[in-house]
Write an enzyme that holds these catalytic residues in place. Structure first.
Site, PDB file in Angstrom:
ATOM      1  N   THR A 101       0.792  -1.223   0.000  1.00 25.31           N
ATOM      2  CA  THR A 101       0.000   0.000   0.000  1.00 25.31           C
ATOM      3  C   THR A 101       0.831   1.283   0.000  1.00 25.31           C
ATOM      4  O   THR A 101       2.007   1.283   0.403  1.00 25.31           O
ATOM      5  CB  THR A 101      -0.897   0.014   1.256  1.00 25.31           C
ATOM      6  OG1 THR A 101      -1.590   1.248   1.379  1.00 25.31           O
ATOM      7  CG2 THR A 101      -0.061  -0.173   2.517  1.00 25.31           C
ATOM      8  N   TYR A 125      -1.628   0.648  10.655  1.00 26.88           N
ATOM      9  CA  TYR A 125      -1.879  -0.081   9.408  1.00 26.88           C
ATOM     10  C   TYR A 125      -0.673   0.025   8.483  1.00 26.88           C
ATOM     11  O   TYR A 125      -0.169  -0.984   7.963  1.00 26.88           O
ATOM     12  CB  TYR A 125      -3.125   0.469   8.720  1.00 26.88           C
ATOM     13  CG  TYR A 125      -3.279   0.004   7.293  1.00 26.88           C
ATOM     14  CD1 TYR A 125      -3.615  -1.320   7.002  1.00 26.88           C
ATOM     15  CD2 TYR A 125      -3.068   0.868   6.215  1.00 26.88           C
ATOM     16  CE1 TYR A 125      -3.747  -1.768   5.692  1.00 26.88           C
ATOM     17  CE2 TYR A 125      -3.196   0.439   4.910  1.00 26.88           C
ATOM     18  CZ  TYR A 125      -3.533  -0.874   4.653  1.00 26.88           C
ATOM     19  OH  TYR A 125      -3.648  -1.312   3.347  1.00 26.88           O
TER      20      TYR A 125
END
Length: 281
Positions: A101, A125
């Site tokens: 990501t 995250y």
């Protein structure tokens, strides 16, 4: 070819399950109920049993804000899980394709991020995904890490949220100082299939990290404008990030340089407007 897909119930995993057979491949879709990637023995048994030509890992903990209060779970799924897959794949000499990501970056750079730029995640995250990258790379073997951004196409994403809110809200405040490239789950699936096919060639050796996200880049406000184009309501208002506080910090710049994937795999950066139009039709 035969591909084992983990996280098959998610946005990209579901797309792979549909697109793989259409491209002449056998896809073995394993969702979280079928295979818990945090289980070392279970992962090794599944990969050994199916003996795929490649493993495509789309399983991830993606609740960005919730991860702030569940760091152990996020780390288990986003780091220990990929590590288990990488260990098994390396032992069996099977290519592993793993999704990462834009959240591994701090977003402070003004230009698009390349694969060699230093990372600096701002959230649990992002840190868990960065740790997953590091563990996969440390094991070595045949691995391809695909960083992407602003994924849409399933039920839990920005487009779906906007459409849902648009049914009941007269006005919406949308962040206008975070910039990125929206990326359709179907485009990511197509890119992964192409990469998996090419990576199975005997002479392939360009293992490592690649970037892939949609173009042109824009802000969340701009993306919302595209979603509601041609509609009178809801009325959209641009706001700064500080006026929309969240538990997890987001990178201000999520634009990814996708020149490497074009050079190595001849995969073009997708125009998100095409996929959005198809989704809204």
């Amino acid at each position: 070819m035969k591909f084992l897909v983990t996280g098959a119930g998610g946005q990209v995993g579901s797309a792979l399950g549909l697109m793989g057979p259409l491209n002449g491949h056998e896809v073995i879709p394993l969702d979280r109920q079928t295979l818990d990637i945090t289980g070392t023995a279970e992962v090794r048994a599944a990969i050994s049993n199916y003996n795929p030509d490649a493993v495509i890992n789309t399983a991830a903990y993606t609740a960005v804000d919730k991860a702030q209060s569940e760091p152990e779970l996020a780390l288990a799924i986003n780091a220990a899980g990929p590590e288990n897959l990488a260990l098994a794949c390396a032992d069996l000499d099977i290519p592993l394709l793993h999704i990462s990501t834009d959240f591994v970056f701090d977003g402070k750079k003004s230009e698009p991020y390349s694969e060699t730029d230093p990372i600096g995640p701002l959230s649990v995250y992002g840190s868990s995904k960065a740790e997953g990258e590091a563990r996969v790379a440390a094991i070595g073997g045949k691995f391809l890490i695909l960083r992407t951004a602003w994924v849409f196409g399933g039920e839990q994403n920005f487009v779906a949220t906007m459409l849902r809110l648009g049914e009941t809200m007269e006005e919406l405040n949308i962040v206008d100082d975070q910039r990125g490239g929206p990326t359709a789950s179907t485009d990511i699936a197509a890119a992964l299939l192409s990469m998996a096919e090419q990576a199975n060639a005997p002479a392939f050796s360009d293992w490592g990290i690649y970037h892939y996200s949609g173009a042109p880049s824009l802000t969340w406000f701009g993306f919302a404008q595209a979603i509601f184009a041609g509609r009178d309501k809801p009325v959209l208002h641009p706001i700064p990030t500080k006026d929309y506080p969240t538990p997890a910090a987001r990178p201000k710049n999520s634009v990814l340089d996708c020149s490497k994937i074009k050079r190595v795999f001849d995969i073009d950066q997708p125009d998100w407007r095409t996929a959005l139009s198809q989704l809204l039709t």
